[in-house]
Design a protein around this motif. Structure first.
Motif, PDB file in Angstrom:
ATOM      1  N   THR A   1       0.936  -0.954  -0.071  1.00  0.00           N
ATOM      2  CA  THR A   1      -0.100   0.128   0.120  1.00  0.00           C
ATOM      3  C   THR A   1       1.060   1.144  -0.014  1.00  0.00           C
ATOM      4  O   THR A   1       2.020   1.278   0.585  1.00  0.00           O
ATOM      5  N   SER A   2       0.532   2.195  -0.708  1.00  0.00           N
ATOM      6  CA  SER A   2       1.403   3.407  -0.757  1.00  0.00           C
ATOM      7  C   SER A   2       0.644   4.708  -1.078  1.00  0.00           C
ATOM      8  O   SER A   2      -0.731   4.973  -1.086  1.00  0.00           O
ATOM      9  N   ASP A   3       1.515   5.794  -0.645  1.00  0.00           N
ATOM     10  CA  ASP A   3       0.976   6.999  -1.127  1.00  0.00           C
ATOM     11  C   ASP A   3       1.619   7.433  -2.642  1.00  0.00           C
ATOM     12  O   ASP A   3       2.440   6.911  -3.018  1.00  0.00           O
ATOM     13  N   GLY A   4       0.519   8.297  -3.063  1.00  0.00           N
ATOM     14  CA  GLY A   4       0.960   8.391  -4.506  1.00  0.00           C
ATOM     15  C   GLY A   4      -0.348   9.114  -5.206  1.00  0.00           C
ATOM     16  O   GLY A   4      -1.651   9.474  -4.651  1.00  0.00           O
ATOM     17  N   ALA A   5       0.050   9.820  -6.583  1.00  0.00           N
ATOM     18  CA  ALA A   5      -1.143  10.521  -7.156  1.00  0.00           C
ATOM     19  C   ALA A   5      -0.933  10.572  -8.749  1.00  0.00           C
ATOM     20  O   ALA A   5       0.182  10.350  -9.112  1.00  0.00           O
TER      21      ALA A   5
END
Length: 396
Positions: free
Chosen positions: A210-214
């Motif tokens: 699971t990650s942060d991102g955009a």
């Protein structure tokens, strides 16, 4: 009347665990996409946000949240939630607005700040939610679900642990070349085999993080693109957001008999196959026309199933396609040239948009060390909860 819209800009905030809010990531991706398109924010007629329910109230109204963060300028706004298919639904909404003449230029943005560990349903007890029931009644987290799916492929099609590991090896090699990927290191089969078992038979390196991102896209009408000086832009030709059709209503698997060796798929295939079929029909192409594909590799085993559901091979032939190098960089139909979720992890509202970013760069010929020579047609595929289909076809 044309049903195509132009992709004028694509932008991303790199995936990772950055410890900041999803709005910051989304704004960075949006500004990158606007700069890539050569479009000022004030000239955008509409913004569509892919929602992240983990972001609280701002996440539920992501379109307005990003519009506020970029600076109120009167743009039309929409927010879309479809779990992992949110990004494709947002692209579909933007495309509809453009084709209906409601806006010449639409900005699509998805961003997430994901918690560490397994995803769990947000919003408290929801006994009418099958995802909540799966967690609460069965204790089946996503990796447990992926493990059951992998076991089924092993029993029915003869897939092996080495086949699964080779998917990770392929995707890690691509991710090592992608500056937006979270994991940028090649992986050997032995490393996959040595990683901890999470949900038998899947190991830690078989399952995405699971990650942060955009990710963000600037879409426009073809007329606007020509006026803007984009004579030959990448074009979105189809967006499939179909739901299951009775009697093929099991979202992930064909009908399962007591004896797994006796499984017989319905005549029209799985729900995922219908997602791809709808996209192909709308785009007027077939799997033989595909130059590359970006698919939803929550686990290594699931990527193999997508090969079959996209029609790149017959049922049960996914592992052979992989072994023959067809889906590798330099193969006939490279799959997950971005590195896939294996290299990025899940930033749920952004991932379907990120897939289209990768296809855009490949079709433009600007993917750098990952570039697939002569790419002309790309397809993306994933699905969200409650039967949200998700596939986008882009061409150049």
């Amino acid at each position: 009347m044309t049903t195509e819209v132009a992709v004028l800009g694509a932008g991303m905030h790199p995936w990772g665990k950055w410890g900041r809010g999803f709005v910051e990531y989304g704004v960075a991706a949006a500004r990158a996409a606007l700069a890539d398109a050569g479009i000022a924010w004030r000239d955008v007629g509409s913004i569509v946000g892919a929602d992240t329910v983990r972001g609280g109230y701002p996440g539920y109204v992501a379109g307005a949240t990003f519009a506020k963060a970029l600076g109120w300028q009167g743009a039309r706004v929409a927010s879309v939630y479809a779990a992992c298919a949110s990004g494709a639904q947002a692209i579909g909404t933007a495309r509809t607005q453009i084709l209906a003449g409601m806006a010449d230029v639409v900005l699509v943005v998805g961003a997430d700040a994901a918690p560490k560990g397994f995803f769990r349903p947000a919003g408290g007890d929801r006994p009418d939610d099958p995802d909540w029931l799966r967690f609460r009644v069965l204790g089946a987290t996503n990796p447990a679900y992926f493990g059951l799916y992998a076991r089924r492929r092993m029993a029915v099609h003869g897939d092996t642990l080495d086949d699964f590991a080779q998917v990770k090896v392929k995707n890690a090699a691509a991710g090592a070349l992608n500056p937006n990927a979270r994991y940028r290191k090649p992986v050997a089969v032995e490393e996959v085999a040595a990683s901890a078992v999470v949900a038998d038979p899947l190991r830690l390196l078989d399952i995405c993080a699971t990650s942060d991102g955009a990710a963000a896209l600037v879409l426009s009408s073809m007329d606007f693109a020509r006026r803007h000086g984009a004579a030959d832009p990448v074009r979105i030709r189809a967006v499939s957001t179909v739901t299951p059709t009775y009697p093929t209503t099991v979202l992930d698997l064909p009908d399962i008999a007591t004896d797994s060796a006796a499984v017989v798929a319905p005549a029209d295939g799985t729900f995922r196959a219908s997602i791809a079929r709808a996209a192909y029909e709308e785009a007027g192409i077939g799997p033989e026309d595909i130059s590359l594909a970006e698919v939803y590799d929550l686990s290594t085993a699931l990527e193999l199933q997508w090969y079959e559901d996209l029609g790149l091979c017959g049922e049960g032939e996914g592992a052979k396609l992989l072994r023959d190098g067809v889906t590798a960089s330099g193969g006939r139909v490279p799959v997950n040239t971005s590195g896939g979720l294996a290299s990025f992890g899940e930033a749920v509202p952004a991932q379907a948009i990120a897939q289209v970013c990768e296809v855009t760069w490949q079709l433009r010929g600007t993917a750098g060390a990952r570039q697939i020579e002569g790419a002309r047609v790309g397809v993306t595929a994933n699905q969200g909860l409650f039967g949200h289909g998700s596939s986008v076809v882009a061409v150049r």
